[in-house]
Enzyme design. Structure first.
Site, PDB file in Angstrom:
ATOM      1  N   GLY A  11      50.264 -16.336 135.305  1.00  0.00           N
ATOM      2  CA  GLY A  11      49.435 -16.341 136.510  1.00  0.00           C
ATOM      3  C   GLY A  11      49.267 -14.995 137.194  1.00  0.00           C
ATOM      4  O   GLY A  11      49.000 -14.941 138.399  1.00  0.00           O
ATOM      5  N   ASN A  13      46.781 -12.995 136.813  1.00  0.00           N
ATOM      6  CA  ASN A  13      45.380 -12.935 137.276  1.00  0.00           C
ATOM      7  C   ASN A  13      45.191 -13.787 138.533  1.00  0.00           C
ATOM      8  O   ASN A  13      44.470 -13.385 139.443  1.00  0.00           O
ATOM      9  CB  ASN A  13      44.426 -13.371 136.173  1.00  0.00           C
ATOM     10  CG  ASN A  13      44.133 -12.239 135.204  1.00  0.00           C
ATOM     11  OD1 ASN A  13      43.409 -11.305 135.538  1.00  0.00           O
ATOM     12  ND2 ASN A  13      44.727 -12.292 134.023  1.00  0.00           N
ATOM     13  N   ARG A  90      43.242 -24.022 127.092  1.00  0.00           N
ATOM     14  CA  ARG A  90      42.571 -25.152 126.443  1.00  0.00           C
ATOM     15  C   ARG A  90      41.074 -24.978 126.571  1.00  0.00           C
ATOM     16  O   ARG A  90      40.592 -24.414 127.553  1.00  0.00           O
ATOM     17  CB  ARG A  90      42.938 -26.473 127.122  1.00  0.00           C
ATOM     18  CG  ARG A  90      44.333 -26.909 126.854  1.00  0.00           C
ATOM     19  CD  ARG A  90      44.711 -28.114 127.695  1.00  0.00           C
ATOM     20  NE  ARG A  90      46.121 -28.357 127.543  1.00  0.00           N
ATOM     21  CZ  ARG A  90      46.653 -29.125 126.601  1.00  0.00           C
ATOM     22  NH1 ARG A  90      45.882 -29.787 125.766  1.00  0.00           N
ATOM     23  NH2 ARG A  90      47.950 -29.262 126.493  1.00  0.00           N
ATOM     24  N   HIS A 108      39.003 -12.860 129.324  1.00  0.00           N
ATOM     25  CA  HIS A 108      39.538 -12.826 127.958  1.00  0.00           C
ATOM     26  C   HIS A 108      39.984 -11.403 127.616  1.00  0.00           C
ATOM     27  O   HIS A 108      39.266 -10.438 127.910  1.00  0.00           O
ATOM     28  CB  HIS A 108      38.459 -13.294 126.972  1.00  0.00           C
ATOM     29  CG  HIS A 108      38.971 -13.352 125.573  1.00  0.00           C
ATOM     30  ND1 HIS A 108      39.781 -14.372 125.123  1.00  0.00           N
ATOM     31  CD2 HIS A 108      38.846 -12.484 124.544  1.00  0.00           C
ATOM     32  CE1 HIS A 108      40.115 -14.136 123.873  1.00  0.00           C
ATOM     33  NE2 HIS A 108      39.563 -13.001 123.491  1.00  0.00           N
TER      34      HIS A 108
HETATM   35  C1  GAR Z   1      45.182 -12.882 130.329  1.00  0.00           C
HETATM   36  O1  GAR Z   1      45.341 -11.666 129.660  1.00  0.00           O
HETATM   37  C2  GAR Z   1      43.905 -13.558 129.904  1.00  0.00           C
HETATM   38  O2  GAR Z   1      42.898 -12.646 129.572  1.00  0.00           O
HETATM   39  C3  GAR Z   1      44.357 -14.331 128.700  1.00  0.00           C
HETATM   40  O3  GAR Z   1      45.620 -14.813 129.029  1.00  0.00           O
HETATM   41  C4  GAR Z   1      46.249 -13.890 129.900  1.00  0.00           C
HETATM   42  C5  GAR Z   1      46.809 -14.659 131.067  1.00  0.00           C
HETATM   43  O4  GAR Z   1      47.622 -13.839 131.859  1.00  0.00           O
HETATM   44  N1  GAR Z   1      43.445 -15.378 128.383  1.00  0.00           N
HETATM   45  C6  GAR Z   1      43.179 -15.760 127.141  1.00  0.00           C
HETATM   46  O5  GAR Z   1      43.718 -15.285 126.167  1.00  0.00           O
HETATM   47  C7  GAR Z   1      42.148 -16.866 127.029  1.00  0.00           C
HETATM   48  N2  GAR Z   1      41.709 -16.982 125.681  1.00  0.00           N
HETATM   49  P1  GAR Z   1      48.106 -14.310 133.284  1.00  0.00           P
HETATM   50  O6  GAR Z   1      48.667 -15.726 133.146  1.00  0.00           O
HETATM   51  O7  GAR Z   1      49.198 -13.337 133.655  1.00  0.00           O
HETATM   52  O8  GAR Z   1      46.926 -14.261 134.217  1.00  0.00           O
END
Ligand code: GAR
Length: 201
Positions: A11, A13, A90, A108
């Site tokens: 989390g 982001n 998902r 992404h």
């Molecule tokens: C982020 O780097 C996001 O871009 C990626 O997961 C991470 C989550 O980080 N998303 C994907 O790979 C979606 N296909 P966070 O939980 O620290 O925000």
């Protein structure tokens, strides 16, 4: 505007979005955080900021459609204007996408259309590219295929590990995602076909 953040993991982001709201850089509020993973730290971050934190267990539903219908109902009850996927691992079903078309964003960790799906940073290293980055895009039925809102590149260094590259990408994500959300809130994004235009003024 009411934002809902869907997250499956750490989390960071989500935290960047909460912090941007607190600084006034996002003129909306995170109304709810929904996770498919009970121990996701994203839920804890929400609770610490007095934001509703909902764990919804996919195993409580007979299938993917019913699970997604339940999420769609939660979003509709809360009058959500923008659904923000932040490390939500998902694929969304058409039941959500059709109800919130043009109102769902994802981030992404690669320069799409390169390296969609899981482990974008690892895929980039394995392929041997010298530049990678991150992409914020609207969500359609495909896997990381919707119209691109913002992208930013980062270099890939010879001594990078998956962790060091993902960390560099993360730092850019934390800046890019709040910007994309605020552009949406200000009504500055329009979609025509595959292209997302940024309207100023
Ligand atoms: C982020 O780097 C996001 O871009 C990626 O997961 C991470 C989550 O980080 N998303 C994907 O790979 C979606 N296909 P966070 O939980 O620290 O925000």
């Amino acid at each position: 505007m009411n934002l809902a953040v869907l997250a499956s993991g750490y989390g960071s982001n989500l935290q960047a979005i909460i912090d941007a709201v607190d600084r006034g850089e996002i003129s909306g509020r995170v109304k709810t955080v929904i996770s498919d993973v009970e121990e996701a730290y994203a839920l804890e971050r929400a609770r610490r900021h007095n934001i509703e934190a909902i764990y919804i267990n996919p195993k409580d539903f007979p299938g993917r459609k019913a699970f997604n219908e339940a999420i769609a109902a939660l979003l509709e009850e809360r009058e959500i204007d923008l659904v923000v996927l932040a490390g939500y691992m998902r694929l969304l079903s058409p039941v959500i996408i059709n109800k919130f078309r043009g109102k769902i964003m994802n981030i992404h960790p690669s320069l799409l259309p390169a390296f969609p799906g899981l482990e974008g940073a690892k895929q980039a290293l394995d392929y041997g590219v010298k530049v990678s980055g991150c992409t914020v895009h609207f969500v359609d039925e495909g896997l990381d295929t919707g119209p691109v809102i913002l992208q930013e590149a980062v270099p890939v260094y010879d001594d990078d590990t998956v962790e060091s590259l993902h960390e560099r990408i993360h730092r850019v994500e934390h800046r890019l995602y709040p910007r994309a959300i605020q552009l949406f809130i200000e009504g500055k994004l329009s979609i025509e076909g595959r292209r997302c235009y940024r309207n100023e003024g």
